[in-house]
Design a protein around this motif. Structure first.
Motif, short mmCIF file in Angstrom:
data_model
loop_
_atom_site.label_atom_id
_atom_site.label_comp_id
_atom_site.label_asym_id
_atom_site.label_seq_id
_atom_site.Cartn_x
_atom_site.Cartn_y
_atom_site.Cartn_z
N VAL A 363 0.88 -1.18 0.00
CA VAL A 363 0.00 0.00 0.00
C VAL A 363 0.91 1.22 0.00
O VAL A 363 2.10 1.11 0.29
CB VAL A 363 -0.93 0.03 1.24
CG1 VAL A 363 -1.96 -1.06 1.19
CG2 VAL A 363 -0.12 -0.06 2.54
N TYR A 364 0.36 2.39 -0.34
CA TYR A 364 1.24 3.57 -0.32
C TYR A 364 0.51 4.80 0.21
O TYR A 364 -0.72 4.87 0.19
CB TYR A 364 1.80 3.85 -1.73
CG TYR A 364 0.89 4.65 -2.63
CD1 TYR A 364 0.93 6.05 -2.65
CD2 TYR A 364 -0.02 4.03 -3.47
CE1 TYR A 364 0.09 6.79 -3.48
CE2 TYR A 364 -0.85 4.76 -4.31
CZ TYR A 364 -0.79 6.14 -4.30
OH TYR A 364 -1.62 6.87 -5.12
N HIS A 365 1.33 5.75 0.69
CA HIS A 365 0.80 7.06 1.06
C HIS A 365 1.62 8.12 0.33
O HIS A 365 2.86 8.11 0.43
CB HIS A 365 0.88 7.30 2.57
CG HIS A 365 0.64 8.73 2.91
ND1 HIS A 365 -0.63 9.29 2.91
CD2 HIS A 365 1.49 9.75 3.19
CE1 HIS A 365 -0.55 10.57 3.19
NE2 HIS A 365 0.73 10.88 3.37
N ASP A 366 0.94 8.98 -0.39
CA ASP A 366 1.61 10.12 -1.05
C ASP A 366 0.51 11.11 -1.40
O ASP A 366 -0.28 10.87 -2.32
CB ASP A 366 2.34 9.66 -2.32
CG ASP A 366 3.17 10.78 -2.95
OD1 ASP A 366 2.73 11.94 -2.89
OD2 ASP A 366 4.24 10.47 -3.50
N ASP A 367 0.46 12.22 -0.65
CA ASP A 367 -0.63 13.16 -0.88
C ASP A 367 -0.54 13.87 -2.22
O ASP A 367 -1.48 14.54 -2.63
CB ASP A 367 -0.71 14.18 0.27
CG ASP A 367 -1.51 13.60 1.44
OD1 ASP A 367 -2.30 12.67 1.20
OD2 ASP A 367 -1.31 14.07 2.58
N PHE A 368 0.60 13.73 -2.92
CA PHE A 368 0.71 14.34 -4.25
C PHE A 368 0.17 13.42 -5.35
O PHE A 368 -0.03 13.83 -6.47
CB PHE A 368 2.19 14.65 -4.57
CG PHE A 368 2.73 15.80 -3.80
CD1 PHE A 368 2.66 17.10 -4.31
CD2 PHE A 368 3.31 15.63 -2.55
CE1 PHE A 368 3.15 18.17 -3.61
CE2 PHE A 368 3.81 16.71 -1.83
CZ PHE A 368 3.73 17.97 -2.36
N GLU A 384 -1.80 -4.38 -10.66
CA GLU A 384 -3.05 -3.71 -10.30
C GLU A 384 -2.74 -2.28 -9.85
O GLU A 384 -1.74 -2.04 -9.18
CB GLU A 384 -3.72 -4.45 -9.12
CG GLU A 384 -4.40 -5.74 -9.53
CD GLU A 384 -5.46 -5.53 -10.60
OE1 GLU A 384 -6.37 -4.72 -10.36
OE2 GLU A 384 -5.35 -6.14 -11.67
N PRO A 385 -3.59 -1.31 -10.20
CA PRO A 385 -3.33 0.06 -9.73
C PRO A 385 -3.44 0.15 -8.21
O PRO A 385 -4.12 -0.67 -7.58
CB PRO A 385 -4.42 0.88 -10.41
CG PRO A 385 -5.42 -0.07 -10.91
CD PRO A 385 -4.79 -1.40 -11.04
N LEU A 386 -2.79 1.15 -7.65
CA LEU A 386 -2.87 1.38 -6.20
C LEU A 386 -3.41 2.79 -5.97
O LEU A 386 -3.27 3.65 -6.84
CB LEU A 386 -1.49 1.27 -5.56
CG LEU A 386 -0.85 -0.12 -5.49
CD1 LEU A 386 0.57 -0.02 -4.96
CD2 LEU A 386 -1.68 -1.04 -4.60
N TYR A 387 -4.00 3.01 -4.80
CA TYR A 387 -4.59 4.31 -4.49
C TYR A 387 -4.01 4.84 -3.18
O TYR A 387 -3.73 4.06 -2.26
CB TYR A 387 -6.12 4.19 -4.40
CG TYR A 387 -6.67 3.68 -5.72
CD1 TYR A 387 -6.93 4.58 -6.76
CD2 TYR A 387 -6.86 2.32 -5.93
CE1 TYR A 387 -7.38 4.12 -7.99
CE2 TYR A 387 -7.32 1.85 -7.17
CZ TYR A 387 -7.58 2.75 -8.18
OH TYR A 387 -8.00 2.29 -9.40
N ASN A 388 -3.86 6.15 -3.14
CA ASN A 388 -3.30 6.80 -1.95
C ASN A 388 -4.09 6.46 -0.69
O ASN A 388 -5.31 6.55 -0.68
CB ASN A 388 -3.30 8.31 -2.19
CG ASN A 388 -2.71 9.08 -1.04
OD1 ASN A 388 -1.86 8.56 -0.31
ND2 ASN A 388 -3.14 10.31 -0.85
N GLN A 389 -3.38 6.05 0.37
CA GLN A 389 -4.01 5.74 1.65
C GLN A 389 -3.73 6.88 2.63
O GLN A 389 -2.61 7.39 2.66
CB GLN A 389 -3.41 4.46 2.25
CG GLN A 389 -3.47 3.25 1.34
CD GLN A 389 -4.88 2.71 1.21
OE1 GLN A 389 -5.56 2.53 2.20
NE2 GLN A 389 -5.31 2.47 -0.03
N GLU A 390 -4.72 7.20 3.41
CA GLU A 390 -4.50 8.21 4.44
C GLU A 390 -3.49 7.66 5.46
O GLU A 390 -3.55 6.47 5.81
CB GLU A 390 -5.83 8.49 5.14
CG GLU A 390 -5.85 9.81 5.86
CD GLU A 390 -7.15 9.97 6.66
OE1 GLU A 390 -7.08 10.61 7.71
OE2 GLU A 390 -8.18 9.41 6.23
N LEU A 391 -2.59 8.53 5.92
CA LEU A 391 -1.53 8.05 6.82
C LEU A 391 -2.04 8.02 8.27
O LEU A 391 -1.65 8.84 9.11
CB LEU A 391 -0.29 8.93 6.69
CG LEU A 391 1.00 8.36 7.26
CD1 LEU A 391 1.36 7.02 6.64
CD2 LEU A 391 2.15 9.34 7.09
#
Ligand SMILES: NC(=O)c1ccc[n+]([C@@H]2O[C@H](COP(=O)([O-])OP(=O)(O)OC[C@H]3O[C@@H](n4cnc5c(N)ncnc54)[C@H](O)[C@@H]3O)[C@@H](O)[C@H]2O)c1
Length: 445
Positions: A363-368, A384-391
């Motif tokens: 999973v990833y976090h990147d607000d940009f 598979e695409p990934l979506y920004n997770q809230e940290l």
């Protein structure tokens, strides 16, 4: 005489400036000309960008929408996909992509397409400038004959120059106006007029003797960077083998006021420039029987970094009696560099891909970056695409390993250290104070 006519149009700020390609390079450039009072037309094949720019919205972090709005409201700037308007322009600047083919050869299709449109609508009295990064010889081997075959004569009907773009997206200190501009004409008049044009929007113009020198200058600069980053990555591995902190070493070396310039290790190189541009140079050099070993070596070291990072993750998990397979791995920062949204060639993509191919849940976090997609042609993981997770605290404490790929300023790294069990820090985002107070297992490049 074309030179004098164009010079007086430029001095009076009546020269209509057209920019082809309104991306990271083209949009800031056209906004500078427009704010300076020149009539401007931006040519862009992406209709969505055209529409949003004409509504006063910027899609580039370094260009405030308020500036685009000001340009549009002033009535001297429009974006369009109608290339017939090229005939209205006195100056046409090409800022289109110069990617690599899968074979790592230069992909000149965007420059050829732009040249084709210019040729189609060309009229006497125009100055054409290429800004896209490319191999030495492009301007006089490709563009000049293209226009000459259409019946136009250099220095009589048109002028032609190359001026490399040096913009550094996300750098608040250096922007278009205060980055010195190198300019080289395919003829003396071309260089002179192009210099005069850029002098209206940048503080310093450096005129060189030919377009080829200007083309080579850009590749020298970026090859210098690729090779030095390669060396920093190599040194980080050497230091790791010797049990020495590479970041402390480079910080100490950087105190030398001469003969040393600090470059830092990382998970690999990204963006549209550094991973690609040296290939333009080595490709051209090969055509002349020269094999650039430095470029090849730097490319090998830099492109091998994501594998090195994946191995650090594997070893760190192993010490916690866990395997990559089945572990939840949180990537912090996926853009290729700090505080920007550019994902092109980002090494985080390869790190994610490698970890997923080994069975990790990533999973990833990147607000940009709201979404990460993978090019299936190169993907070894599930793609598979990934979506920004809230940290959230929960996300941090549930991850078996956190990998800092890009150190965006908005992240609270003390909290990351407090809540994570294993951290692989590829950017030295965790300073000594933060590290000292942490119970997490921390591995640094
Ligand atoms: N991004 C950087 O930091 C940077 C820095 C220096 C130099 N450069 C060089 O500048 C050039 C442009 O890079 P960029 O980062 O601005 O790319 P970009 O992808 O951000 O922008 C290019 C734009 O050109 C448009 N385009 C493509 N083909 C077109 C055509 N035929 N007609 C009109 N528009 C077209 C695309 O839709 C896109 O909006 C490249 O050669 C790059 O190497 C980039």
């Amino acid at each position: 005489m074309i030179k004098n006519d164009l010079k007086s149009l430029i001095t009076d700020k009546n020269a209509c400036v057209g920019v082809i390609g309104l991306g990271y390079v083209g949009l800031p450039l056209i906004v500078e000309f427009s704010l300076e009072g020149f009539p401007t037309i931006g040519f862009e094949v992406d209709g969505t960008k055209v529409e949003s720019i004409n509504k006063g919205r910027s899609h580039i972090v370094d260009v405030p929408s308020s500036d685009v709005e000001k340009c549009i409201a002033g009535g001297k700037f429009e974006a369009t996909s109608d290339f017939s308007k090229l005939s209205k322009c006195d100056v046409v600047i090409i800022c289109v992509p110069t990617p690599l083919r899968k074979t790592k050869d230069p992909d000149m299709s965007f420059i050829l397409a732009s040249g084709g449109e210019i040729k189609k609508y060309m009229r006497k009295g125009q100055l054409v400038i290429l800004e896209s990064t490319t191999y030495p010889g492009t301007t006089d081997e490709i563009l000049q004959p293209m226009f000459e075959k259409a019946g136009f004569k250099l220095d009589v009907d048109f002028l032609l120059a190359f001026s490399p773009e040096r913009v550094d997206p996300g750098n608040p200190e250096f922007q278009t106006h205060n980055i010195p501009k190198v300019v080289g004409g395919v003829s003396k008049d071309s260089g002179e007029v192009a210099s005069e044009l850029y002098s209206t929007i940048v503080d310093e113009v450096h005129l060189v003797s030919s377009a080829r020198v200007a083309e080579a200058c850009k590749l020298w600069e970026n090859t210098f960077r690729a090779i030095n980053i390669g060396m920093a990555n190599e040194m980080a591995k050497v230091c790791s083998a010797l049990g020495i902190d590479s970041w402390e070493v480079v910080r100490a070396a950087a105190t030398k006021p001469f003969g040393f310039m600090a470059f830092y290790p990382g998970p690999g190189i990204g963006g549209h420039c550094i991973p690609l541009d040296p290939h333009y140079l080595s490709w051209k050099a090969r055509q002349h029987g020269f094999d650039s070993q430095f470029i090849t070596l730097a490319e090998q070291i830099n492109s091998g970094m994501p594998k090195y990072v994946a191995a650090l993750v594997r070893d760190a998990l192993n010490e916690n009696e866990k395997s990559v397979k089945g572990s939840k791995i949180l990537i912090l920062g996926v853009a290729y560099k700090k505080d920007i949204d550019d994902m092109r060639e980002s090494p985080a993509l390869s790190v994610i891909d490698l970890l997923r191919s080994r069975g990790a849940e990533v999973v990833y976090h990147d607000d940009f970056v709201e979404e990460v997609t993978f090019d299936h042609a190169y993907t070894i993981g599930d793609g598979e695409p990934l979506y920004n997770q809230e940290l959230t605290d929960e996300l941090l404490s549930s991850a078996d390993c956190v990998v800092i790929c890009t150190e965006h300023s908005g992240v609270d790294y003390s909290r990351v250290c407090e809540l994570s069990s294993v951290i692989v820090d590829t950017r030295n985002a965790l300073n000594e104070d933060i590290r000292n107070g942490s119970k997490a297992k921390i591995v640094r490049l």
